[in-house]
Scaffold this motif. Structure first.
Motif, short mmCIF file in Angstrom:
data_model
loop_
_atom_site.label_atom_id
_atom_site.label_comp_id
_atom_site.label_asym_id
_atom_site.label_seq_id
_atom_site.Cartn_x
_atom_site.Cartn_y
_atom_site.Cartn_z
N ILE A 141 45.32 105.71 31.99
CA ILE A 141 45.88 104.54 31.31
C ILE A 141 46.32 104.89 29.89
O ILE A 141 47.41 104.52 29.44
CB ILE A 141 44.87 103.37 31.30
N ALA A 142 45.47 105.63 29.16
CA ALA A 142 45.84 106.03 27.81
C ALA A 142 47.00 107.02 27.83
O ALA A 142 47.77 107.10 26.86
CB ALA A 142 44.65 106.63 27.08
N GLY A 143 47.13 107.78 28.93
CA GLY A 143 48.28 108.66 29.06
C GLY A 143 49.58 107.89 29.19
O GLY A 143 50.62 108.30 28.66
N TYR A 144 49.53 106.76 29.90
CA TYR A 144 50.70 105.89 29.98
C TYR A 144 51.08 105.38 28.59
O TYR A 144 52.26 105.41 28.20
CB TYR A 144 50.45 104.71 30.91
N ALA A 145 50.08 104.95 27.83
CA ALA A 145 50.35 104.46 26.48
C ALA A 145 50.89 105.55 25.58
O ALA A 145 51.56 105.27 24.58
CB ALA A 145 49.06 103.88 25.88
N ARG A 181 40.83 94.95 25.08
CA ARG A 181 42.14 94.28 25.07
C ARG A 181 43.27 95.31 25.20
O ARG A 181 44.21 95.14 25.99
CB ARG A 181 42.29 93.48 23.77
N TRP A 182 43.18 96.38 24.43
CA TRP A 182 44.21 97.42 24.47
C TRP A 182 44.27 98.06 25.85
O TRP A 182 45.36 98.24 26.41
CB TRP A 182 43.90 98.47 23.41
N THR A 183 43.13 98.38 26.42
CA THR A 183 43.11 99.01 27.74
C THR A 183 43.70 98.09 28.79
O THR A 183 44.50 98.51 29.64
CB THR A 183 41.67 99.40 28.13
N GLY A 184 43.32 96.81 28.76
CA GLY A 184 43.86 95.84 29.71
C GLY A 184 45.36 95.69 29.57
O GLY A 184 46.09 95.61 30.57
N GLU A 185 45.84 95.64 28.35
CA GLU A 185 47.29 95.50 28.12
C GLU A 185 48.05 96.70 28.63
O GLU A 185 49.13 96.56 29.24
CB GLU A 185 47.55 95.30 26.62
N GLN A 186 47.51 97.90 28.39
CA GLN A 186 48.21 99.11 28.84
C GLN A 186 48.19 99.22 30.37
O GLN A 186 49.18 99.63 30.99
CB GLN A 186 47.58 100.35 28.20
N ALA A 187 47.05 98.87 30.98
CA ALA A 187 46.98 98.90 32.44
C ALA A 187 47.98 97.92 33.05
O ALA A 187 48.67 98.23 34.04
CB ALA A 187 45.56 98.56 32.91
N LEU A 188 48.08 96.75 32.44
CA LEU A 188 49.01 95.73 32.95
C LEU A 188 50.46 96.16 32.74
O LEU A 188 51.33 95.95 33.61
CB LEU A 188 48.74 94.41 32.24
N ALA A 189 50.75 96.78 31.60
CA ALA A 189 52.11 97.25 31.33
C ALA A 189 52.51 98.35 32.31
O ALA A 189 53.65 98.37 32.82
CB ALA A 189 52.21 97.76 29.90
N TRP A 190 51.58 99.25 32.60
CA TRP A 190 51.87 100.32 33.57
C TRP A 190 52.09 99.73 34.96
O TRP A 190 53.05 100.10 35.66
CB TRP A 190 50.71 101.31 33.57
N LEU A 191 51.25 98.78 35.34
CA LEU A 191 51.42 98.13 36.64
C LEU A 191 52.76 97.40 36.72
O LEU A 191 53.47 97.50 37.73
CB LEU A 191 50.27 97.16 36.88
N ALA A 192 53.11 96.67 35.67
CA ALA A 192 54.38 95.94 35.67
C ALA A 192 55.56 96.88 35.80
O ALA A 192 56.53 96.59 36.51
CB ALA A 192 54.49 95.10 34.40
N HIS A 193 55.46 98.03 35.13
CA HIS A 193 56.52 99.03 35.23
C HIS A 193 56.64 99.55 36.66
O HIS A 193 57.76 99.67 37.21
CB HIS A 193 56.24 100.17 34.27
N ARG A 194 55.51 99.85 37.29
CA ARG A 194 55.52 100.38 38.65
C ARG A 194 56.02 99.33 39.65
O ARG A 194 56.70 99.68 40.63
CB ARG A 194 54.11 100.83 39.04
N GLN A 195 55.72 98.07 39.39
CA GLN A 195 56.11 97.01 40.31
C GLN A 195 57.50 96.44 40.00
O GLN A 195 57.96 95.53 40.71
CB GLN A 195 55.08 95.87 40.24
N SER A 196 58.12 96.93 38.92
CA SER A 196 59.44 96.43 38.50
C SER A 196 59.40 94.94 38.21
O SER A 196 60.33 94.19 38.55
CB SER A 196 60.51 96.74 39.55
N TRP A 197 58.29 94.50 37.57
CA TRP A 197 58.19 93.11 37.14
C TRP A 197 58.92 92.96 35.82
O TRP A 197 58.48 93.46 34.79
CB TRP A 197 56.73 92.70 36.98
N THR A 198 60.03 92.30 35.83
CA THR A 198 60.83 92.17 34.61
C THR A 198 61.15 90.71 34.34
O THR A 198 61.00 89.86 35.21
CB THR A 198 62.15 92.95 34.73
#
Length: 320
Positions: free
Chosen positions: A245-249, A303-320
């Protein structure tokens, strides 16, 4: 999140004199320097102790009257460390101690530091290489390690990790969500709900709490893995996802690193998305509060970890 400066810990002088004397006796000479570790999110004593004869040791300690849960965690970690397979990049247990209501465990010191954030590619890749060895060794763990009575990730998920279902049912408040994710609650519930079944079907053990502040990079650039309290039955890809997750960030290609890692070889096709959904919900809901025995930096980390995990998931799922 500066992993080197998240902890608030008592210093050597805060330990009772009798405890300090007994620790010095067990170490074989008087303690002349105590270098407290700044990483971690508990308030327990944790320091590299240097003795008058030049010896060094890493010691963690807590008072049972004030932090009984931490004493339980340290005792559990000691039992696990004593039974981990040999040859792994893990600090080895020397001994444990009960003295005047205090519990301490002494480990071999590692001359290292937490990984730098943003992750440097070389440090992340060294960590992933070390974790491949750990994961392989825990695929078929020794019987005496299993006999400690380790929990199952599937049960931990149902009891403590999965929170989007609670949010959807109105039993937990909706955490702040970015616009692309705000309408995806049903998708998050569906994804996280698969984790217990995936975890129950996986053989072997997994660290259970793998993140940057539980890693040390030594002078040779190799990674060491610390804090083994939460070892559990479960798939190694769960910790691999959490570590990345931190690698994604940090802007690194974590999708490729996950897919290429040996720990993910037998993962279900959506294992990464399932884990990211679960960890995002866990961290974002837990960020609303922190126990008084934890570091005040813990909510920000969650909070930071949750936000980064969610951002990575949104990117993978193409949630825009």
């Amino acid at each position: 999140m500066p992993y080197h400066a998240t902890a608030q810990r008592p210093g050597w002088a805060a330990l009772p004199a009798a405890v300090r004397d007994t620790l010095s006796a067990r170490l074989g000479a008087d303690v002349v320097e105590a270098r407290s570790t700044g990483a971690g999110f508990t308030r327990g004593f944790a320091a590299v102790l240097r003795t008058a004869d030049g010896g060094k040791a890493f010691v963690k300690a807590a008072a049972h009257a004030e932090q009984p849960h931490l004493v339980d965690w340290y005792a559990r970690e000691a039992a696990i460390l004593a039974r981990l397979p040999a040859g792994l990049p893990v600090p080895r247990l020397r001994w444990t101690l009960w003295q005047d209501g205090w519990y301490a465990l002494c480990l071999e010191p590692v001359d290292g530091r937490p990984p730098r954030l943003p992750w440097r590619p070389a440090e992340l890749d060294a960590t992933l290489a070390g974790y491949a060895d750990v994961a392989a060794a825990l695929t078929d763990p020794p019987a005496d390690l299993v006999a400690v009575g380790l929990p199952h990730l599937a049960d931990l998920a149902r009891d403590d990790i999965l929170w989007w279902g609670e949010v959807a049912a109105g039993r937990e408040p909706v955490p702040p969500l970015p616009v692309p994710v705000a309408g995806r609650l049903a998708d998050l519930v569906a994804l996280e709900s698969r984790l217990p079944g995936y975890a129950a079907a996986a053989p072997g053990l997994t660290h259970g709490d793998l993140r940057g502040d539980n890693v040390l990079i030594d002078s040779a650039g190799s990674a060491w893995f610390c804090d083994w309290t939460w070892l559990c039955h479960g798939p190694a890809w769960f910790d691999l996802a959490g570590l990345l997750i931190a690698g994604y960030a940090s802007g690194l290609d974590v999708d490729a690193r996950f897919a290429a890692h040996p720990a993910a070889a037998d993962a279900p096709p959506d294992a990464l998305d399932v884990t990211l959904a679960a960890l995002a919900g866990y961290h974002l809901t837990a960020a609303a509060s922190a126990p008084p025995t934890a570091s005040p930096h813990l909510p920000a980390h969650r909070r930071w970890t949750g936000e980064q995990a969610l951002a990575w998931l949104a990117h993978r799922q193409s949630w825009t």
